[in-house]
Design a protein around this motif. Structure first.
Motif, PDB file in Angstrom:
ATOM      1  N   GLN A   1     -17.072  10.996  -1.794  1.00 27.40           N
ATOM      2  CA  GLN A   1     -18.059  10.182  -1.666  1.00 27.40           C
ATOM      3  C   GLN A   1     -17.861   8.270  -1.787  1.00 27.40           C
ATOM      4  O   GLN A   1     -18.349   7.297  -1.301  1.00 27.40           O
ATOM      5  N   ARG A   2     -16.103   8.922  -1.256  1.00 26.97           N
ATOM      6  CA  ARG A   2     -15.375   7.172  -1.657  1.00 26.97           C
ATOM      7  C   ARG A   2     -15.182   7.045  -0.263  1.00 26.97           C
ATOM      8  O   ARG A   2     -14.398   6.094  -0.245  1.00 26.97           O
ATOM      9  N   GLY A   3     -14.218   8.124   0.515  1.00 26.75           N
ATOM     10  CA  GLY A   3     -13.620   8.139   2.071  1.00 26.75           C
ATOM     11  C   GLY A   3     -12.104   7.875   1.525  1.00 26.75           C
ATOM     12  O   GLY A   3     -11.800   8.472   0.760  1.00 26.75           O
TER      13      GLY A   3
ATOM     14  N   GLU B   1     -11.423  10.626  -1.231  1.00 32.63           N
ATOM     15  CA  GLU B   1     -11.969  11.170  -2.244  1.00 32.63           C
ATOM     16  C   GLU B   1     -13.593  11.024  -2.421  1.00 32.63           C
ATOM     17  O   GLU B   1     -13.764  10.734  -1.288  1.00 32.63           O
TER      18      GLU B   1
ATOM     19  N   LYS C   1      -8.221   0.782   2.634  1.00 36.38           N
ATOM     20  CA  LYS C   1      -9.933   1.233   3.362  1.00 36.38           C
ATOM     21  C   LYS C   1      -9.680   1.743   4.516  1.00 36.38           C
ATOM     22  O   LYS C   1      -9.736   0.753   5.494  1.00 36.38           O
TER      23      LYS C   1
ATOM     24  N   GLU D   1      -5.313   9.254   0.453  1.00 34.90           N
ATOM     25  CA  GLU D   1      -6.277   9.853  -0.541  1.00 34.90           C
ATOM     26  C   GLU D   1      -7.647   9.788   0.183  1.00 34.90           C
ATOM     27  O   GLU D   1      -7.512   9.046   0.771  1.00 34.90           O
TER      28      GLU D   1
ATOM     29  N   ARG E   1      -8.135   6.020   2.071  1.00 35.45           N
ATOM     30  CA  ARG E   1      -7.600   4.783   1.252  1.00 35.45           C
ATOM     31  C   ARG E   1      -6.262   5.338   1.662  1.00 35.45           C
ATOM     32  O   ARG E   1      -6.183   6.116   1.581  1.00 35.45           O
TER      33      ARG E   1
ATOM     34  N   LYS F   1     -11.955   3.481   7.327  1.00 38.01           N
ATOM     35  CA  LYS F   1     -13.080   3.278   7.409  1.00 38.01           C
ATOM     36  C   LYS F   1     -12.873   4.001   9.395  1.00 38.01           C
ATOM     37  O   LYS F   1     -13.002   3.409  10.094  1.00 38.01           O
TER      38      LYS F   1
END
Length: 308
Positions: free
Chosen positions: A157-159, A155, A122, A153, A161, A124
């Motif tokens: 609401q998921r941020g 997405e 992930k 990648e 990665r 951030k």
């Protein structure tokens, strides 16, 4: 009426005292509104520095410290900081603050291509913002650009990665890379001149030297970034005279994805691997310089078929 002989001296002293008080008041006013020279003026840290944690907020310049030296110190304070280890630190665990967007993009792309940022990890923006010393919007813009390249990648609401490395993805990317490189090499052999041949031979010499050093080394880690850059230079030079900017741009994105997939799935290459690709790169070079299209197409396929 006679004058007291002491009177004249008394009046002179009174006038001198009044003149002194006027001079003193004038000096107070001058000091109140007069700006000190630049090299004697205290330095106040700008508000924008507050986004850098753990930073010294300002410094005071003394007359013995030149203004340009103070400016250098301020730059050091602004762009350097140390702390605990994080995956985004450079060599020695030292933070390397960067503020230019192209530099941030190039640094992240290199980390993604060499799997320093592991597949599926992930990303951030808040952590990257603190490392590079830039705004969160700048980080998001860079990550969106990397997602268009195919290395990241995104997405809702998921941020963000790192793109996962899978055998199917590597197979598909390798097949597309072979098609692009074969066509680009064919066009370069038709259009390229002596200058193209010289650049290709020089890029191959550099790559062959690095791969020979890696084949004798025990640890690939210190050479991974250097090898990746040298191989990209050789293969980009191979297609550099194709005359199609779109083909070259697409190939650059596909090559970045290929490196990410290959290194992400296979970290322990072994000395036999590098002995093999040294010969494969030599075969590609020989066919290209001989302007043998079919031999060059076959050499490119043989070089990459292990990833299919």
């Amino acid at each position: 009426m006679g004058l007291d002989p002491q009177g004249g001296r008394l009046c002179q002293r009174r006038r001198a005292s009044q003149q002194g008080r006027r001079t003193e008041r004038a000096g107070d006013i001058s000091r109140k509104f007069h700006r000190s020279p630049p090299n004697q003026r205290p330095f106040a840290a700008p508000t924008s520095w507050r986004r850098f944690p753990g930073k010294v907020r300002g410094s005071v310049t003394t007359p013995s410290q030149p203004a340009n030296q103070n400016l250098k110190i301020r730059k050091i304070l602004k762009f350097s900081c140390t702390g605990k280890f994080s995956p985004y630190r450079g060599a020695g665990g030292r933070r390397c603050m960067r503020v230019e967007t192209p530099e941030i993009f190039a640094d992240l792309q290199r980390k993604l291509m060499t799997a320093e940022l592991r597949p599926g990890e992930k990303l951030k923006p808040s952590e990257l913002q603190g490392f590079y010393g830039c705004s969160a919007n700048t980080v998001r813009d860079v990550l969106l650009r990397l997602s268009k390249v195919g290395l990241v990648e995104f997405e809702m609401q998921r941020g963000f990665r790192v793109r996962p490395a899978t055998p199917d993805r590597r197979h598909d990317v390798t097949r597309f890379r072979i098609l692009l490189e074969q066509e680009g090499a064919r066009l370069s052999m038709l259009n390229g001149g002596v200058g193209w041949e010289a650049r290709l031979a020089a890029a191959h010499h550099k790559l062959s030297h690095i791969e020979s050093q890696i084949a004798r080394a025990d640890d690939l880690g210190p050479y991974l970034g250097l090898w990746s850059d040298a191989e990209l230079e050789f293969h980009e030079t191979l297609i550099s005279s194709c005359g199609s900017p779109i083909l070259r741009e697409t190939y650059g994105d596909i090559y970045a994805q290929f490196r990410q997939q290959m290194v992400g799935l296979e970290r322990d290459f072994g000395s036999n691997y590098f002995q093999s690709i040294i010969g494969e790169h030599q075969a590609v070079l020989n066919a290209a310089l001989a302007r043998d299209v079919e031999a060059c197409r076959a050499a490119i396929h043989d070089h990459l078929k292990r990833n299919l």
